[in-house]
Design a protein around this motif. Structure first.
Motif, mmCIF file in Angstrom:
data_model
loop_
_atom_site.group_PDB
_atom_site.id
_atom_site.type_symbol
_atom_site.label_atom_id
_atom_site.label_comp_id
_atom_site.label_asym_id
_atom_site.label_seq_id
_atom_site.Cartn_x
_atom_site.Cartn_y
_atom_site.Cartn_z
ATOM 1 N N GLU A 30 0.822 -1.218 0.000
ATOM 2 C CA GLU A 30 0.000 0.000 0.000
ATOM 3 C C GLU A 30 0.852 1.263 0.000
ATOM 4 O O GLU A 30 0.337 2.363 -0.262
ATOM 5 N N ARG A 34 -0.794 4.639 -5.961
ATOM 6 C CA ARG A 34 -1.695 4.058 -6.959
ATOM 7 C C ARG A 34 -1.624 4.790 -8.293
ATOM 8 O O ARG A 34 -2.022 4.256 -9.328
ATOM 9 N N SER A 35 -1.131 6.017 -8.269
ATOM 10 C CA SER A 35 -1.010 6.780 -9.509
ATOM 11 C C SER A 35 0.184 7.717 -9.395
ATOM 12 O O SER A 35 0.660 8.004 -8.290
ATOM 13 N N GLN A 60 -1.349 -2.612 -6.114
ATOM 14 C CA GLN A 60 -1.681 -1.225 -6.419
ATOM 15 C C GLN A 60 -1.939 -1.018 -7.910
ATOM 16 O O GLN A 60 -2.088 0.108 -8.383
ATOM 17 N N LYS A 61 -1.960 -2.146 -8.647
ATOM 18 C CA LYS A 61 -2.217 -2.117 -10.091
ATOM 19 C C LYS A 61 -1.172 -1.268 -10.834
ATOM 20 O O LYS A 61 -1.499 -0.535 -11.769
ATOM 21 N N ARG A 62 0.089 -1.383 -10.394
ATOM 22 C CA ARG A 62 1.173 -0.661 -11.022
ATOM 23 C C ARG A 62 2.132 -1.634 -11.709
ATOM 24 O O ARG A 62 2.413 -2.713 -11.191
#
Length: 242
Positions: A30, A34-35, A60-62
């Protein structure tokens, strides 16, 4: 931007991890934004470290674009994969191009992965950190996220045969809180701060690691200061000098 290679490569890696029944303990994901851009800084003890650092960013979809030596991009197998995943080649004789490439990636909102020790640590302890990660973060105006890995050296590392048949191997990953790379600070001071934090995370990962050497023949992957038979940093430096 379509990821025609990276996402299938992730799927393959996850399938292999399941087949090997790796016991992956990852905490702190975390802390990866996230961006927006970020520099992910990790210790380096295995040829597979970039895979596990990338795994830490998945919640974190990275997707992480790693800086790696240029020769890896020329290899007939790894080369197409590295280029397809948009990693960043580093020619150590012409580092300016890699720096500019990484800076553009950060400014466009990518996560860039860097191993500031530059090479695998054969002592499995932290070597000195180069300041490039701090300078990139400062110039791009992005945070630095420290990461520590432990256990990856048991799968494949410098000076030892790879052991992909080893099943049930624990892999411990610890991700720390992001560190601001203020432009008001000296890059060397930020680098020292990041190294200290990675050291703390590494020690935490080692304490949490659920396996200890099983006998005299299984101590090679433990650093000397923890009772293992890996070479000391001084022995590595002496061997390199020789």
């Amino acid at each position: 931007m379509a990821e025609l290679v990276y996402r299938p490569a992730i799927g393959l890696a996850l399938t292999l991890f399941k087949a090997w029944d790796l016991k992956i303990d990852c905490r702190g994901s975390e802390n990866i934004p996230r961006s927006g851009g970020a520099v992910l800084v990790s210790n380096h003890i295995s040829y597979l470290d970039f895979i596990f650092d990338g795994l830490a960013a998945l919640p974190q979809k990275r997707l992480v674009r790693f800086m790696a030596k240029e020769s890896v991009f020329r290899h007939k197998i790894s080369g197409p994969l590295m280029r397809g995943m948009k990693h960043i080649p580093v020619d150590r004789n012409q580092g300016e191009a890699a720096y500019a490439h990484a800076l553009d990636s950060l400014k466009s909102g990518e996560v860039v992965g860097i191993f500031p020790e530059a090479t695998i640590s054969r002592s499995f302890t932290l070597k000195s950190f180069k300041s490039g990660a701090a300078r990139l973060a400062q110039e791009a105006g992005v945070p630095i996220v420290p990461v520590a890995l432990w256990g990856t050296q048991r799968l494949w590392t410098k000076g030892h045969p790879r052991n992909f048949r080893r099943s049930h191997t624990p892999i411990t990953i610890r991700v720390g809180e992001a560190i601001e790379a203020s432009k008001d600070k000296y890059a060397g001071a930020i680098t020292r701060q990041v190294r200290e934090r990675v050291q703390e995370l590494l020690e935490a990962a080692q304490r949490a690691y659920p396996v200890r050497p099983k006998g005299p023949d299984d101590t090679w992957w433990m650093p000397a200061h923890l009772g293992g038979t890996a070479p000391t940093p001084e022995e590595v430096r002496a061997a390199d000098a020789h």
